[in-house]
Design a protein around this motif. Sequence first.
Motif, PDB file in Angstrom:
ATOM      1  N   PHE A  18       0.820  -1.211   0.000  1.00  0.00           N
ATOM      2  CA  PHE A  18       0.000   0.000   0.000  1.00  0.00           C
ATOM      3  C   PHE A  18       0.854   1.262   0.000  1.00  0.00           C
ATOM      4  O   PHE A  18       0.446   2.294  -0.531  1.00  0.00           O
ATOM      5  CB  PHE A  18      -0.987  -0.024   1.169  1.00  0.00           C
ATOM      6  CG  PHE A  18      -2.107  -1.003   0.964  1.00  0.00           C
ATOM      7  CD1 PHE A  18      -3.051  -0.781  -0.025  1.00  0.00           C
ATOM      8  CD2 PHE A  18      -2.204  -2.153   1.727  1.00  0.00           C
ATOM      9  CE1 PHE A  18      -4.090  -1.688  -0.244  1.00  0.00           C
ATOM     10  CE2 PHE A  18      -3.226  -3.067   1.527  1.00  0.00           C
ATOM     11  CZ  PHE A  18      -4.176  -2.830   0.529  1.00  0.00           C
ATOM     12  N   LEU A  27      -3.304   5.398  -5.098  1.00  0.00           N
ATOM     13  CA  LEU A  27      -4.176   5.781  -3.988  1.00  0.00           C
ATOM     14  C   LEU A  27      -3.832   7.221  -3.630  1.00  0.00           C
ATOM     15  O   LEU A  27      -2.736   7.504  -3.150  1.00  0.00           O
ATOM     16  CB  LEU A  27      -3.956   4.859  -2.781  1.00  0.00           C
ATOM     17  CG  LEU A  27      -4.549   3.449  -2.888  1.00  0.00           C
ATOM     18  CD1 LEU A  27      -4.098   2.589  -1.712  1.00  0.00           C
ATOM     19  CD2 LEU A  27      -6.071   3.508  -2.929  1.00  0.00           C
ATOM     20  N   MET A  33      -9.191   3.522   1.713  1.00  0.00           N
ATOM     21  CA  MET A  33      -8.413   2.295   1.663  1.00  0.00           C
ATOM     22  C   MET A  33      -9.376   1.107   1.567  1.00  0.00           C
ATOM     23  O   MET A  33     -10.539   1.207   1.972  1.00  0.00           O
ATOM     24  CB  MET A  33      -7.544   2.170   2.915  1.00  0.00           C
ATOM     25  CG  MET A  33      -6.464   3.235   3.033  1.00  0.00           C
ATOM     26  SD  MET A  33      -5.084   2.965   1.897  1.00  0.00           S
ATOM     27  CE  MET A  33      -4.304   1.527   2.672  1.00  0.00           C
ATOM     28  N   PHE A  54      -2.393  -2.071   8.559  1.00  0.00           N
ATOM     29  CA  PHE A  54      -3.059  -0.776   8.521  1.00  0.00           C
ATOM     30  C   PHE A  54      -2.587   0.125   9.664  1.00  0.00           C
ATOM     31  O   PHE A  54      -2.457   1.334   9.497  1.00  0.00           O
ATOM     32  CB  PHE A  54      -4.581  -0.971   8.592  1.00  0.00           C
ATOM     33  CG  PHE A  54      -5.226  -1.116   7.236  1.00  0.00           C
ATOM     34  CD1 PHE A  54      -4.627  -1.865   6.240  1.00  0.00           C
ATOM     35  CD2 PHE A  54      -6.429  -0.497   6.953  1.00  0.00           C
ATOM     36  CE1 PHE A  54      -5.200  -2.001   4.994  1.00  0.00           C
ATOM     37  CE2 PHE A  54      -7.022  -0.617   5.701  1.00  0.00           C
ATOM     38  CZ  PHE A  54      -6.401  -1.377   4.722  1.00  0.00           C
ATOM     39  N   THR A  63      -1.955   7.237   6.390  1.00  0.00           N
ATOM     40  CA  THR A  63      -3.411   7.094   6.398  1.00  0.00           C
ATOM     41  C   THR A  63      -3.975   7.717   7.666  1.00  0.00           C
ATOM     42  O   THR A  63      -3.256   7.985   8.630  1.00  0.00           O
ATOM     43  CB  THR A  63      -3.832   5.607   6.339  1.00  0.00           C
ATOM     44  OG1 THR A  63      -3.328   4.920   7.493  1.00  0.00           O
ATOM     45  CG2 THR A  63      -3.325   4.933   5.078  1.00  0.00           C
ATOM     46  N   THR A  71     -10.820   3.883   6.603  1.00  0.00           N
ATOM     47  CA  THR A  71      -9.476   4.461   6.608  1.00  0.00           C
ATOM     48  C   THR A  71      -9.240   5.185   5.291  1.00  0.00           C
ATOM     49  O   THR A  71      -9.524   4.656   4.212  1.00  0.00           O
ATOM     50  CB  THR A  71      -8.428   3.345   6.792  1.00  0.00           C
ATOM     51  OG1 THR A  71      -8.643   2.703   8.049  1.00  0.00           O
ATOM     52  CG2 THR A  71      -7.020   3.922   6.756  1.00  0.00           C
ATOM     53  N   VAL A  73      -6.523   7.679   2.808  1.00  0.00           N
ATOM     54  CA  VAL A  73      -5.156   8.135   2.570  1.00  0.00           C
ATOM     55  C   VAL A  73      -5.057   9.562   3.104  1.00  0.00           C
ATOM     56  O   VAL A  73      -5.920  10.398   2.837  1.00  0.00           O
ATOM     57  CB  VAL A  73      -4.823   8.103   1.068  1.00  0.00           C
ATOM     58  CG1 VAL A  73      -3.411   8.647   0.824  1.00  0.00           C
ATOM     59  CG2 VAL A  73      -4.945   6.679   0.525  1.00  0.00           C
TER      60      VAL A  73
END
Length: 247
Positions: A18, A27, A33, A54, A63, A71, A73
């Motif tokens: 991620f 993203l 997310m 996460f 995040t 969640t 970004v």
Amino acid sequence: MSETESKKPGYAEIASHFRKLIADGTLAPGDEMPSMRDVCEEFNVAITTANRAFRTLKEEGLTVVRPGRKTLVADQPRVAATASARLKRIARTGKPYAPNERSVDHTAQLRSMADPMLAQLLNVELHDEIVLRTRTFVRDGKRTVFAVSCIHMRAIIDVPELLSPEPFGQFWQEVYTARTGKVVTKSPERRGARLALDHELEALGVDVPAGTPVPVLVLVNTFSDEDGPIEVWEDVYAPGLWQVDTE
């Protein structure tokens, strides 16, 4: 344990996945997310693994969790990419900048090498002449990194454009390799901290009274070809920033 189970990614690998998507702009700030459930299904991992991945991204400032929402970004994370991460992003996407990023105040000149550490890394004598290129990275309107490139004089034989302050349309070392056939490799990144110099604070837009000690994070990368070191990068990060790699 089955072969499938042994290949399950850990939380660090999921977090790295991620980070790359965020660094590349796939993203973007404000994007949602994937849900924990989707992550568990995609990577075939337990909820505890997804949750830890996460949590890592949140702790890194990439995040943010909004009450009653998924969640997201982070809009303006206080994170600047490492030089290694920039090179990896360029290799993946061909883009020299992260989303909402640019570089300003480009300079190029012949200078006397005045830094003993950088002279040693570039394998030149103190006060030998080098090509010095500088620029400042700006992201979301904030100056993040003052970048200095110390380049061995032999490089301008094949890439005389190095003496122009104009940015290259591609990584200059790719031009060098195409013209000479010499492959350039990078040594492991060195990380440290020191007090910022006055011109570095000015480049980063840090307004403090003269003589005020301002600690900064510094990353150094050395590049070499078959004839020895050819370039040393020194990246000075604005106070208050931290850095994460995309790996």
